[in-house]
Design an enzyme around this catalytic site. Structure first.
Site, PDB file in Angstrom:
ATOM      1  N   SER A  14     -46.999   1.208 -24.533  1.00 42.68           N
ATOM      2  CA  SER A  14     -46.138   0.055 -24.797  1.00 42.68           C
ATOM      3  C   SER A  14     -44.937   0.047 -23.854  1.00 42.68           C
ATOM      4  CB  SER A  14     -45.663   0.090 -26.249  1.00 42.68           C
ATOM      5  OG  SER A  14     -44.979   1.300 -26.511  1.00 42.68           O
ATOM      6  N   GLU A  16     -40.831  -1.535 -23.263  1.00 41.85           N
ATOM      7  CA  GLU A  16     -39.661  -2.152 -23.908  1.00 41.85           C
ATOM      8  C   GLU A  16     -38.924  -3.056 -22.922  1.00 41.85           C
ATOM      9  OE1 GLU A  16     -37.074   0.151 -26.642  1.00 41.85           O
ATOM     10  OE2 GLU A  16     -35.463  -0.459 -25.289  1.00 41.85           O
ATOM     11  N   THR A  47     -35.558  -5.633 -27.398  1.00 39.29           N
ATOM     12  CA  THR A  47     -34.357  -5.124 -28.055  1.00 39.29           C
ATOM     13  C   THR A  47     -33.529  -6.274 -28.629  1.00 39.29           C
ATOM     14  OG1 THR A  47     -32.989  -5.180 -26.077  1.00 39.29           O
ATOM     15  CG2 THR A  47     -34.237  -3.153 -26.474  1.00 39.29           C
ATOM     16  N   HIS A  76     -37.151  -5.833 -32.182  1.00 46.57           N
ATOM     17  CA  HIS A  76     -36.121  -4.936 -32.715  1.00 46.57           C
ATOM     18  C   HIS A  76     -35.194  -5.790 -33.585  1.00 46.57           C
ATOM     19  CE1 HIS A  76     -36.426  -1.702 -29.323  1.00 46.57           C
ATOM     20  NE2 HIS A  76     -37.584  -2.324 -29.495  1.00 46.57           N
ATOM     21  N   ARG A 106     -30.325   0.305 -37.360  1.00 43.42           N
ATOM     22  CA  ARG A 106     -28.960   0.087 -37.829  1.00 43.42           C
ATOM     23  C   ARG A 106     -28.119  -0.614 -36.764  1.00 43.42           C
ATOM     24  NH1 ARG A 106     -24.634   4.883 -38.060  1.00 43.42           N
ATOM     25  NH2 ARG A 106     -24.810   4.409 -35.844  1.00 43.42           N
ATOM     26  N   ALA A 124     -30.281   2.070 -41.517  1.00 45.07           N
ATOM     27  CA  ALA A 124     -31.567   1.412 -41.264  1.00 45.07           C
ATOM     28  C   ALA A 124     -32.481   1.478 -42.486  1.00 45.07           C
ATOM     29  CB  ALA A 124     -32.245   2.047 -40.054  1.00 45.07           C
ATOM     30  N   GLN A 175     -35.939   8.120 -29.358  1.00 47.28           N
ATOM     31  CA  GLN A 175     -34.949   8.010 -28.291  1.00 47.28           C
ATOM     32  C   GLN A 175     -35.554   8.668 -27.048  1.00 47.28           C
ATOM     33  OE1 GLN A 175     -32.705   6.647 -26.767  1.00 47.28           O
ATOM     34  NE2 GLN A 175     -30.942   7.022 -28.093  1.00 47.28           N
ATOM     35  N   GLN A 211     -26.544   7.143 -13.888  1.00 52.99           N
ATOM     36  CA  GLN A 211     -27.358   6.854 -15.072  1.00 52.99           C
ATOM     37  C   GLN A 211     -27.598   8.138 -15.876  1.00 52.99           C
ATOM     38  OE1 GLN A 211     -31.522   6.033 -14.565  1.00 52.99           O
ATOM     39  NE2 GLN A 211     -31.368   4.140 -15.745  1.00 52.99           N
ATOM     40  N   PHE A 215     -26.551   8.823 -19.806  1.00 55.66           N
ATOM     41  CA  PHE A 215     -27.462   9.240 -20.866  1.00 55.66           C
ATOM     42  C   PHE A 215     -26.927  10.461 -21.597  1.00 55.66           C
ATOM     43  CE2 PHE A 215     -31.257   7.314 -18.493  1.00 55.66           C
ATOM     44  CZ  PHE A 215     -31.063   6.125 -19.160  1.00 55.66           C
TER      45      PHE A 215
HETATM   46  P1  FAD Z   1     -29.995   5.084 -39.038  1.00 54.99           P
HETATM   47  O1  FAD Z   1     -31.393   5.457 -39.330  1.00 54.99           O
HETATM   48  O2  FAD Z   1     -29.252   4.329 -40.069  1.00 54.99           O
HETATM   49  O3  FAD Z   1     -29.207   6.448 -38.689  1.00 54.99           O
HETATM   50  C1  FAD Z   1     -27.920   6.417 -38.090  1.00 54.99           C
HETATM   51  C2  FAD Z   1     -27.149   7.680 -38.476  1.00 54.99           C
HETATM   52  O4  FAD Z   1     -26.847   7.637 -39.865  1.00 54.99           O
HETATM   53  C3  FAD Z   1     -27.920   8.974 -38.250  1.00 54.99           C
HETATM   54  O5  FAD Z   1     -27.006   9.953 -37.853  1.00 54.99           O
HETATM   55  C4  FAD Z   1     -28.500   9.304 -39.623  1.00 54.99           C
HETATM   56  O6  FAD Z   1     -28.712  10.690 -39.799  1.00 54.99           O
HETATM   57  C5  FAD Z   1     -27.380   8.785 -40.530  1.00 54.99           C
HETATM   58  N1  FAD Z   1     -27.841   8.305 -41.841  1.00 54.99           N
HETATM   59  C6  FAD Z   1     -28.956   7.587 -42.118  1.00 54.99           C
HETATM   60  N2  FAD Z   1     -28.994   7.289 -43.442  1.00 54.99           N
HETATM   61  C7  FAD Z   1     -27.866   7.818 -43.999  1.00 54.99           C
HETATM   62  C8  FAD Z   1     -27.327   7.836 -45.334  1.00 54.99           C
HETATM   63  N3  FAD Z   1     -27.976   7.251 -46.348  1.00 54.99           N
HETATM   64  N4  FAD Z   1     -26.133   8.457 -45.525  1.00 54.99           N
HETATM   65  C9  FAD Z   1     -25.469   9.042 -44.488  1.00 54.99           C
HETATM   66  N5  FAD Z   1     -25.949   9.076 -43.227  1.00 54.99           N
HETATM   67  C10 FAD Z   1     -27.126   8.474 -42.979  1.00 54.99           C
HETATM   68  N6  FAD Z   1     -29.717  -0.383 -30.688  1.00 54.99           N
HETATM   69  C11 FAD Z   1     -29.494  -1.710 -30.583  1.00 54.99           C
HETATM   70  O7  FAD Z   1     -28.361  -2.158 -30.705  1.00 54.99           O
HETATM   71  N7  FAD Z   1     -30.519  -2.572 -30.313  1.00 54.99           N
HETATM   72  C12 FAD Z   1     -31.797  -2.154 -30.166  1.00 54.99           C
HETATM   73  O8  FAD Z   1     -32.692  -2.977 -29.937  1.00 54.99           O
HETATM   74  C13 FAD Z   1     -32.070  -0.756 -30.276  1.00 54.99           C
HETATM   75  N8  FAD Z   1     -33.319  -0.282 -30.130  1.00 54.99           N
HETATM   76  C14 FAD Z   1     -33.558   1.056 -30.281  1.00 54.99           C
HETATM   77  C15 FAD Z   1     -34.861   1.544 -30.164  1.00 54.99           C
HETATM   78  C16 FAD Z   1     -35.131   2.891 -30.294  1.00 54.99           C
HETATM   79  C17 FAD Z   1     -36.556   3.389 -30.162  1.00 54.99           C
HETATM   80  C18 FAD Z   1     -34.070   3.801 -30.558  1.00 54.99           C
HETATM   81  C19 FAD Z   1     -34.353   5.282 -30.678  1.00 54.99           C
HETATM   82  C20 FAD Z   1     -32.770   3.341 -30.689  1.00 54.99           C
HETATM   83  C21 FAD Z   1     -32.496   1.967 -30.556  1.00 54.99           C
HETATM   84  N9  FAD Z   1     -31.213   1.451 -30.681  1.00 54.99           N
HETATM   85  C22 FAD Z   1     -30.972   0.104 -30.551  1.00 54.99           C
HETATM   86  C23 FAD Z   1     -30.070   2.349 -30.932  1.00 54.99           C
HETATM   87  C24 FAD Z   1     -29.748   2.509 -32.431  1.00 54.99           C
HETATM   88  O9  FAD Z   1     -29.367   1.265 -32.992  1.00 54.99           O
HETATM   89  C25 FAD Z   1     -28.615   3.505 -32.539  1.00 54.99           C
HETATM   90  O10 FAD Z   1     -29.030   4.764 -32.131  1.00 54.99           O
HETATM   91  C26 FAD Z   1     -27.924   3.595 -33.890  1.00 54.99           C
HETATM   92  O11 FAD Z   1     -26.749   4.405 -33.741  1.00 54.99           O
HETATM   93  C27 FAD Z   1     -28.756   4.216 -34.990  1.00 54.99           C
HETATM   94  O12 FAD Z   1     -29.767   3.400 -35.393  1.00 54.99           O
HETATM   95  P2  FAD Z   1     -30.864   3.913 -36.458  1.00 54.99           P
HETATM   96  O13 FAD Z   1     -31.685   2.770 -36.782  1.00 54.99           O
HETATM   97  O14 FAD Z   1     -31.505   5.167 -36.009  1.00 54.99           O
HETATM   98  O15 FAD Z   1     -29.859   4.257 -37.710  1.00 54.99           O
END
Ligand code: FAD
Length: 289
Positions: A14, A16, A47, A76, A106, A124, A175, A211, A215
Site C-alpha cells: 500500500s 500513503e 492522510t 485517515h 487521535r 483514538a 509509524q 529529514q 524524524f
Molecule cells: P492514541 O492511540 O490515542 O495514542 C496517543 C497517546 O496516548 C499514546 O501515547 C498512547 O499510549 C496514549 N493513550 C492512548 N489511550 C490512552 C488513555 N485511555 N489514557 C491515557 N493515555 C492513552 N496524524 C495526523 O494528523 N494525520 C494523519 O493522517 C496521521 N496518520 C498517521 C498514520 C500512521 C500509520 C501513524 C503511525 C500516525 C499517523 N498520524 C497522523 C500521527 C498520529 O495522529 C499521532 O502520532 C498522534 O500523536 C497519536 O495518534 P494515535 O491515533 O496513535 O493516538
C-alpha cells in the site's frame, strides 16, 4: 475481500498520500497515483490534517482516488479537533464517496488550530469505539514500534494499543522505523499483551540529512549507524542519495517480508519513483511504469 481479511490472506502492498495544497502539487500527486496504480496496490491511504479545519480535503481526495483511479482507499480520520457530530458528518461524506475503510487516529495536539479542540475525544480508542458502534467501516489504527513519544514506556503504550484492538481496530499500521529489530520486538510484546490483529510495517526512504534529523526529533525514531553514515556520505549528491536510500529501504523491506510481515505500507510523500524502485527490488521483477 475486506482489508483485514486481505491482510491475513497474503502480502499486502500500500501507499500513503496526503491532500495537496497547490495546483502543481495536485498534478504531481495524480501523476504519482497513476504510476503507482500500475503496481496494483492493495490500497492507498490519504492522510487527514489534525488541525480540524479542512477534513473534507481528505474526503474529496479519497473520492477521486476511488472513482477516477479505481483504487481501494483508506481514509485517515483524526478526532482531537472534532465533535462527535462532526465525525458523523465526515463519515457520511466518506460513505457517499463509497469509502469503507478508515484509519482512526487521535492526531497531534500541537497541530490543532487554536480554539478548534472540542474535547469529545481524547484518544483514538474512543473514535474507534464510535465507528464500531456506527458500523459499515473496516477500522485500522496506528502503532509505534519504538513507542509513541508521549507514552511512558513501550509496555504502557502497548496496553493502550490493546484498548484500540478491543474497541474494534482490525489491523494496525506502524509509524516509520529504520531498524527492523524494533518491529519484530514490538510484535512479540504486542502478541504477549493479547493484541492479535495484523501489523503492517510503514516504511519511508530518507532523502536527506535534515529529514533524518526531523524524524529523530519529531517522531523519536532511531537511525541506525549504517543509515546515518550513508546519509552523511551522500548529502549534496541527489542521485547518490536516492540510490542509497532506496537500497537501504529495499533491504529493510525484504527482511521484513522474509520475517513474516503481512506486507508493506510505503510513505510516498506523493511521489512515485522511490516507491516503485523499492517494490521492484522487493518483488524481484520489473514493474510497469
Ligand atoms: P492514541 O492511540 O490515542 O495514542 C496517543 C497517546 O496516548 C499514546 O501515547 C498512547 O499510549 C496514549 N493513550 C492512548 N489511550 C490512552 C488513555 N485511555 N489514557 C491515557 N493515555 C492513552 N496524524 C495526523 O494528523 N494525520 C494523519 O493522517 C496521521 N496518520 C498517521 C498514520 C500512521 C500509520 C501513524 C503511525 C500516525 C499517523 N498520524 C497522523 C500521527 C498520529 O495522529 C499521532 O502520532 C498522534 O500523536 C497519536 O495518534 P494515535 O491515533 O496513535 O493516538
Amino acid at each position: 475481500m475486506k482489508l483485514p481479511e486481505r491482510l491475513r490472506a497474503g502480502k499486502v502492498y500500500s501507499f500513503e498520500f496526503y491532500p495537496p495544497k497547490t495546483a502543481a502539487d495536485t498534478a504531481r500527486l495524480f501523476d504519482a497515483a497513476l504510476e503507482l496504480k500500475a503496481l496494483s496496490p492493495d490500497f492507498v491511504s490519504v492522510t487527514n490534517s489534525s488541525s480540524g479545519v479542512a477534513p473534507y480535503r481528505t474526503v474529496a481526495l479519497c473520492g477521486v482516488l476511488k472513482a477516477q483511479f479505481e483504487l481501494e482507499v483508506v481514509a485517515h480520520l483524526t478526532c482531537l479537533a472534532h465533535t462527535k457530530a462532526e465525525i458523523a458528518e465526515i463519515c457520511d461524506g466518506l460513505r457517499k464517496m463509497g469509502i469503507t475503510n478508515i484509519l482512526a487516529l487521535r492526531g497531534d495536539p500541537q497541530n490543532v488550530v487554536t480554539g478548534a479542540r472540542r474535547r469529545d475525544y481524547d484518544h483514538a480508542s474512543q473514535l474507534i469505539a464510535d465507528l464500531k458502534r456506527t458500523g459499515g467501516f473496516s477500522i485500522g489504527g496506528a502503532c509505534y514500534p519504538e513507542k509513541h513519544p508521549e507514552a511512558p514506556s513501550l509496555e504502557a503504550d502497548i496496553a493502550r494499543l490493546k484498548e484500540k484492538a478491543d474497541a474494534g481496530a482490525e489491523y494496525l499500521i506502524t509509524q516509520l522505523f529504520f531498524d527492523n529489530d524494533f518491529y519484530f520486538r514490538f510484535l512479540e510484546k504486542a502478541a504477549a499483551a493479547g493484541v492479535a490483529v495484523p501489523v503492517l510495517p510503514g516504511l519511508m526512504p530518507i532523502t536527506g540529512y535534515k529529514q533524518m534529523q526531523n524524524f529523530t526529533k519529531l517522531m523519536q525514531v532511531s537511525v541506525p549507524n549504517a543509515l546515518k553514515k550513508g546519509i552523511e556520505r551522500w548529502e549534496g549528491d541527489k542521485d547518490g542519495m536516492f540510490k542509497f536510500s532506496v537500497e537501504y529501504a529495499s533491504r529493510q523491506a525484504r527482511a521484513l517480508l522474509d520475517g513474516g510481515a503481512p506486507g508493506l505500507h510505503l510513505y510516498t510523500l506523493n511521489r512515485s519513483k522511490a516507491a516503485m524502485e523499492i517494490l521492484k527490488n522487493v518483488k524481484g521483477k520489473a514493474v510497469k511504469a
